[in-house]
Motif scaffolding. Structure first.
Motif, short mmCIF file in Angstrom:
data_model
loop_
_atom_site.label_atom_id
_atom_site.label_comp_id
_atom_site.label_asym_id
_atom_site.label_seq_id
_atom_site.Cartn_x
_atom_site.Cartn_y
_atom_site.Cartn_z
N PRO A 52 47.93 34.03 43.42
CA PRO A 52 46.59 33.11 42.91
C PRO A 52 45.66 34.09 42.50
O PRO A 52 44.98 33.44 41.70
N MET A 53 45.36 35.04 43.06
CA MET A 53 44.23 35.85 42.60
C MET A 53 44.61 36.69 41.33
O MET A 53 43.72 36.68 40.50
N ILE A 54 45.96 37.25 41.10
CA ILE A 54 46.30 37.90 40.15
C ILE A 54 46.11 36.97 39.09
O ILE A 54 45.88 37.21 37.90
N GLU A 55 46.61 35.63 39.13
CA GLU A 55 46.78 34.72 37.92
C GLU A 55 45.28 34.37 37.40
O GLU A 55 45.11 33.99 36.18
N SER A 56 44.35 34.62 38.22
CA SER A 56 43.08 34.25 38.06
C SER A 56 42.17 35.47 37.40
O SER A 56 41.19 35.06 36.71
N LEU A 57 42.55 36.43 37.22
CA LEU A 57 42.15 37.96 36.66
C LEU A 57 42.52 38.06 35.30
O LEU A 57 43.61 37.33 34.80
N LYS A 62 44.46 44.41 38.02
CA LYS A 62 45.17 44.60 39.19
C LYS A 62 44.28 44.53 40.43
O LYS A 62 42.91 44.79 40.12
N MET A 63 44.61 44.50 41.69
CA MET A 63 44.10 44.51 42.83
C MET A 63 44.05 46.13 43.01
O MET A 63 44.61 46.80 42.68
N ILE A 64 42.94 46.62 43.95
CA ILE A 64 42.66 48.04 44.36
C ILE A 64 42.94 48.26 45.70
O ILE A 64 42.68 47.29 46.59
N ALA A 65 43.24 49.30 46.18
CA ALA A 65 43.43 49.91 47.72
C ALA A 65 42.30 50.96 47.84
O ALA A 65 42.56 52.02 47.34
N THR A 66 41.35 50.77 48.66
CA THR A 66 40.25 51.54 48.75
C THR A 66 40.71 52.49 50.01
O THR A 66 40.06 53.73 50.01
N GLY A 67 41.36 51.99 50.95
CA GLY A 67 41.78 52.95 51.93
C GLY A 67 43.02 53.66 51.70
O GLY A 67 44.11 53.36 50.91
N PHE A 138 39.86 30.63 43.15
CA PHE A 138 39.58 31.90 42.28
C PHE A 138 39.30 31.85 40.65
O PHE A 138 38.45 32.44 40.22
N LYS A 139 39.74 30.67 40.46
CA LYS A 139 39.56 30.30 38.71
C LYS A 139 37.97 29.93 38.84
O LYS A 139 37.24 30.53 37.93
N PHE A 140 37.61 29.12 39.76
CA PHE A 140 36.15 28.65 39.55
C PHE A 140 35.35 29.84 39.75
O PHE A 140 34.11 29.82 39.30
N ILE A 141 35.55 30.72 40.86
CA ILE A 141 34.91 31.82 40.99
C ILE A 141 34.90 32.78 39.95
O ILE A 141 33.58 33.26 39.52
N GLY A 142 35.98 33.30 39.31
CA GLY A 142 35.98 34.03 38.20
C GLY A 142 35.32 33.44 36.87
O GLY A 142 34.83 34.41 36.08
N GLU A 143 35.31 32.25 36.70
CA GLU A 143 34.37 31.72 35.58
C GLU A 143 32.88 32.07 35.85
O GLU A 143 32.15 31.94 34.63
N PHE A 144 32.35 32.38 36.79
CA PHE A 144 30.93 32.76 37.11
C PHE A 144 30.64 34.20 37.22
O PHE A 144 29.75 34.70 37.00
N VAL A 151 36.27 42.47 37.38
CA VAL A 151 36.67 42.03 39.03
C VAL A 151 38.00 42.64 39.50
O VAL A 151 39.22 42.27 38.82
N THR A 152 37.80 43.66 40.25
CA THR A 152 39.11 44.26 40.84
C THR A 152 38.95 44.21 42.48
O THR A 152 38.49 45.01 43.20
N PRO A 153 39.34 43.10 43.23
CA PRO A 153 39.37 42.68 44.33
C PRO A 153 40.29 43.83 45.24
O PRO A 153 41.14 44.47 44.73
N ASP A 154 39.42 44.44 46.44
CA ASP A 154 40.08 44.99 47.22
C ASP A 154 41.26 44.45 48.18
O ASP A 154 41.19 43.43 48.43
N ILE A 155 42.41 45.00 48.39
CA ILE A 155 43.53 44.10 48.90
C ILE A 155 43.06 44.09 50.59
O ILE A 155 43.60 42.86 51.00
#
Length: 254
Positions: A52-57, A62-67, A138-144, A151-155
């Protein structure tokens, strides 16, 4: 001392029974977890959770991994949590099997349906959250999001958000069970629940505003089902009361 021996033996036997039931529940969770590790595997499970998150990006994002070990550890956590959710009927059955010998026949008619419905409602809440809520939120948040922000959310943060949301929806879908138990125990009557319906609706929206992100979509997605499930509990409570009434027990007011 000899008079206390039977009581001590009974207490120890209950502890042994409890231990055995806990072990069986853990074995069930472990078997489900092992099955998920074999197929489809932690990586594919996380890809499914992240869909669901990937489809809204934006396309290609892609998502990222900081650890350092996050790409390994996070899919493992997701697999374990999913195994626990899928094994809930078995876990609840072990709880039922532990307490059933001490219940009367009319009490068993209440507990077993509640055990089954509790696991079904929790999984229904999680499924409702994933399939109907996440994509819209996620779509609603991405529109703002400003165009100057990538937008690259951490996993790990995404996993924390998903788990908290799924837990919130799973727990709130237990509203009918809570209503039935309160009425059956005589703590509150159906007439009283109907009387406080406006307060329950306000409470549902207040809880939804606290446990969901600060947007109207997710709040309504949680508050409206809570209100509907409250009404379902009111409808089912009298049926459960009549079905589980003891022969010598005076009829409860509903």
């Amino acid at each position: 001392m000899t008079e206390q021996a039977p009581a001590e033996e009974t207490f120890i036997s209950h502890l042994v029974e409890l231990r055995d039931r806990l072990v069986k529940a853990l074995i069930g969770v472990a078997l489900v977890c092992a099955g998920l590790f074999l197929w489809p595997g932690p990586a594919d499970i996380y890809d499914f959770i992240a869909r669901p998150m990937i489809e809204s990006l934006p396309p290609g994002s892609k998502m990222i991994a900081t650890g350092v070990i996050s790409p390994f550890l996070v899919p493992m956590k997701v697999t374990l949590v999913l195994a626990i959710i899928l094994a809930l009927p078995w876990v609840f059955y072990q709880m039922w099997a532990f307490i059933a010998p001490g219940l009367y026949a009319h009490e068993k008619r209440l507990v077993l349906p509640l055990v089954l419905s509790s696991s079904a409602l929790f999984m229904a809440g999680v499924a409702f959250c994933y399939f109907l809520v996440f994509g819209r939120v996620f779509k609603f948040i991405g529109e703002f999001a400003p165009t100057s922000i990538a937008v690259t959310p951490d996993i790990e943060n995404y996993l924390d958000f998903v788990m908290s949301m799924c837990l919130a929806f799973g727990a709130t879908f237990e509203v009918p069970v809570v209503v039935v138990i309160l009425v059956r125990m005589g703590i509150v009557s159906v007439a009283k629940l109907k009387e406080i319906r406006p307060y329950a609706i306000v409470g549902a929206f207040a809880i939804a505003a606290i446990v969901t992100p600060p947007d109207a979509v997710s709040m309504l997605a949680l508050a409206i089902p809570m209100c509907l499930l409250f009404e379902v509990g009111i409808l089912l409570a009298p049926l459960f009361v009549r079905a589980t009434q003891a022969p010598e027990e005076p009829e409860l007011k509903t």
